[in-house]
Design a protein around this motif. Structure first.
Motif, PDB file in Angstrom:
ATOM      1  N   CYS A   1       0.832  -1.202   0.000  1.00  0.00           N
ATOM      2  CA  CYS A   1       0.000   0.000   0.000  1.00  0.00           C
ATOM      3  C   CYS A   1       0.870   1.256   0.000  1.00  0.00           C
ATOM      4  CB  CYS A   1      -0.934  -0.008   1.204  1.00  0.00           C
ATOM      5  SG  CYS A   1      -2.172  -1.324   1.136  1.00  0.00           S
ATOM      6  N   ALA A   2       1.911   1.245   0.804  1.00  0.00           N
ATOM      7  CA  ALA A   2       2.792   2.409   0.900  1.00  0.00           C
ATOM      8  C   ALA A   2       3.530   2.686  -0.410  1.00  0.00           C
ATOM      9  CB  ALA A   2       3.795   2.212   2.031  1.00  0.00           C
ATOM     10  N   GLN A   3       3.837   1.642  -1.186  1.00  0.00           N
ATOM     11  CA  GLN A   3       4.585   1.809  -2.430  1.00  0.00           C
ATOM     12  C   GLN A   3       3.689   1.914  -3.658  1.00  0.00           C
ATOM     13  OE1 GLN A   3       7.954  -0.902  -2.769  1.00  0.00           O
ATOM     14  NE2 GLN A   3       8.015  -1.033  -0.543  1.00  0.00           N
ATOM     15  N   ASN A   4       2.402   1.875  -3.468  1.00  0.00           N
ATOM     16  CA  ASN A   4       1.459   1.970  -4.582  1.00  0.00           C
ATOM     17  C   ASN A   4       1.492   3.375  -5.183  1.00  0.00           C
ATOM     18  OD1 ASN A   4      -0.753   1.644  -6.331  1.00  0.00           O
ATOM     19  ND2 ASN A   4      -2.195   2.180  -4.706  1.00  0.00           N
ATOM     20  N   ALA A   5       1.854   3.474  -6.444  1.00  0.00           N
ATOM     21  CA  ALA A   5       1.910   4.774  -7.120  1.00  0.00           C
ATOM     22  C   ALA A   5       0.585   5.141  -7.769  1.00  0.00           C
ATOM     23  CB  ALA A   5       3.007   4.762  -8.183  1.00  0.00           C
ATOM     24  N   ALA A   6      -0.322   4.175  -7.922  1.00  0.00           N
ATOM     25  CA  ALA A   6      -1.548   4.390  -8.695  1.00  0.00           C
ATOM     26  C   ALA A   6      -2.791   4.394  -7.796  1.00  0.00           C
ATOM     27  CB  ALA A   6      -1.670   3.325  -9.784  1.00  0.00           C
ATOM     28  N   ALA A   7      -2.827   5.342  -6.862  1.00  0.00           N
ATOM     29  CA  ALA A   7      -3.967   5.440  -5.947  1.00  0.00           C
ATOM     30  C   ALA A   7      -5.276   5.532  -6.719  1.00  0.00           C
ATOM     31  CB  ALA A   7      -3.805   6.660  -5.042  1.00  0.00           C
ATOM     32  N   LEU A   8      -6.312   5.037  -6.153  1.00  0.00           N
ATOM     33  CA  LEU A   8      -7.667   4.908  -6.673  1.00  0.00           C
ATOM     34  C   LEU A   8      -7.757   3.767  -7.681  1.00  0.00           C
ATOM     35  CD1 LEU A   8     -10.550   6.017  -6.330  1.00  0.00           C
ATOM     36  CD2 LEU A   8     -10.135   7.450  -8.329  1.00  0.00           C
ATOM     37  N   PHE A   9      -6.835   3.682  -8.633  1.00  0.00           N
ATOM     38  CA  PHE A   9      -6.854   2.620  -9.631  1.00  0.00           C
ATOM     39  C   PHE A   9      -6.371   1.300  -9.030  1.00  0.00           C
ATOM     40  CE2 PHE A   9      -6.650   6.599 -11.873  1.00  0.00           C
ATOM     41  CZ  PHE A   9      -7.686   6.456 -12.781  1.00  0.00           C
ATOM     42  N   VAL A  10      -5.468   1.373  -8.065  1.00  0.00           N
ATOM     43  CA  VAL A  10      -5.077   0.251  -7.211  1.00  0.00           C
ATOM     44  C   VAL A  10      -5.495   0.716  -5.817  1.00  0.00           C
ATOM     45  CG1 VAL A  10      -3.178  -1.189  -6.370  1.00  0.00           C
ATOM     46  CG2 VAL A  10      -3.157  -0.357  -8.735  1.00  0.00           C
ATOM     47  N   PRO A  11      -6.692   0.321  -5.370  1.00  0.00           N
ATOM     48  CA  PRO A  11      -7.360   0.975  -4.235  1.00  0.00           C
ATOM     49  C   PRO A  11      -6.803   0.628  -2.860  1.00  0.00           C
ATOM     50  CG  PRO A  11      -8.696  -0.833  -5.027  1.00  0.00           C
ATOM     51  CD  PRO A  11      -7.523  -0.722  -5.969  1.00  0.00           C
ATOM     52  N   CYS A  12      -5.602   1.110  -2.573  1.00  0.00           N
ATOM     53  CA  CYS A  12      -4.977   0.858  -1.276  1.00  0.00           C
ATOM     54  C   CYS A  12      -5.759   1.498  -0.130  1.00  0.00           C
ATOM     55  CB  CYS A  12      -3.521   1.306  -1.290  1.00  0.00           C
ATOM     56  SG  CYS A  12      -3.283   3.032  -1.723  1.00  0.00           S
ATOM     57  N   HIS A  13      -6.638   2.435  -0.452  1.00  0.00           N
ATOM     58  CA  HIS A  13      -7.459   3.043   0.595  1.00  0.00           C
ATOM     59  C   HIS A  13      -8.460   2.036   1.179  1.00  0.00           C
ATOM     60  CE1 HIS A  13      -9.917   3.501  -3.063  1.00  0.00           C
ATOM     61  NE2 HIS A  13     -10.945   3.391  -2.240  1.00  0.00           N
ATOM     62  N   ARG A  14      -8.643   0.894   0.530  1.00  0.00           N
ATOM     63  CA  ARG A  14      -9.590  -0.129   0.998  1.00  0.00           C
ATOM     64  C   ARG A  14      -8.968  -1.094   2.000  1.00  0.00           C
ATOM     65  NH1 ARG A  14     -12.262  -1.292  -4.980  1.00  0.00           N
ATOM     66  NH2 ARG A  14     -13.328   0.729  -5.087  1.00  0.00           N
ATOM     67  N   VAL A  15      -7.799  -0.748   2.548  1.00  0.00           N
ATOM     68  CA  VAL A  15      -7.113  -1.613   3.504  1.00  0.00           C
ATOM     69  C   VAL A  15      -6.939  -0.855   4.819  1.00  0.00           C
ATOM     70  CG1 VAL A  15      -5.100  -3.074   3.917  1.00  0.00           C
ATOM     71  CG2 VAL A  15      -5.873  -2.662   1.566  1.00  0.00           C
ATOM     72  N   VAL A  16      -7.302  -1.530   5.920  1.00  0.00           N
ATOM     73  CA  VAL A  16      -7.214  -0.930   7.252  1.00  0.00           C
ATOM     74  C   VAL A  16      -6.502  -1.900   8.205  1.00  0.00           C
ATOM     75  CG1 VAL A  16      -9.298   0.485   6.961  1.00  0.00           C
ATOM     76  CG2 VAL A  16      -9.490  -1.820   7.944  1.00  0.00           C
TER      77      VAL A  16
END
Length: 175
Positions: free
Chosen positions: A136-151
């Motif tokens: 999640c921290a290294q994801n450059a493509a926010a929203l398209f690779v939805p790292c915001h969906r991880v808690v």
């Protein structure tokens, strides 16, 4: 490994397109080439995003261009089509686990978020919880690779490059 779900490029583009869309959560900038997202996030600064792209994929320059289907997917998301970003190809580069974790993230539907432990399991290594957080921290493509969906397992938001207020707004929008 070189892709999340876009075919491997024959060469790294010298220039990527750059466009910014106004959203309810602030300006959202996308770097792209031929309908494929390389980086995106809630900033009004393409150079910031360019620096997030793996060096093997990082272009020399950015050029303002219309985003076509990519921009339409962002707008559709904010109009309620929460799956629209998942229909856009993404290209990122890293080792096998991060590639698997990014692919697993692409498959997490809108709705209740998953935990870092669940993401590690979905990516094929239940013990790799810290690596799932690194994904999640290294994801450059926010929203398209939805790292915001991880808690976190306790329900805490964890981190988010663009601020916890935006992460919370995205999770609330997707409930």
């Amino acid at each position: 490994m070189t892709t999340t779900d876009a075919p491997a490029p024959t060469t790294t583009p010298d220039t990527l397109g750059c466009t910014t869309v106004a959203t309810d959560d602030g300006p959202f900038t996308v770097l792209f080439d031929d309908g494929v997202v390389y980086a995106s996030g809630w900033v009004n600064d393409g150079e910031y995003l360019r620096a997030l792209i793996h060096p093997t994929l990082r272009p020399e320059t950015l050029e303002e261009r219309p985003g076509g289907d990519i921009v339409e997917a962002v707008r559709a998301y904010y109009e309620g089509d929460l799956d629209a970003p998942s229909r856009i190809a993404v290209r990122q580069h890293s080792g096998p686990f991060l590639q698997s974790a990014w692919a697993a993230l692409r498959a997490v539907p809108a709705g209740p978020p998953v935990t870092y432990s669940e993401l590690a399991e979905r990516a094929g290594n239940a013990a790799a919880v810290r690596a799932a957080a690194a994904c999640c921290a290294q994801n450059a493509a926010a929203l398209f690779v939805p790292c915001h969906r991880v808690v976190r397992s306790n329900g805490g938001l964890g981190g988010f490059r663009y601020g916890l207020d935006i992460k919370e707004a995205l999770i609330d929008r997707e409930k």
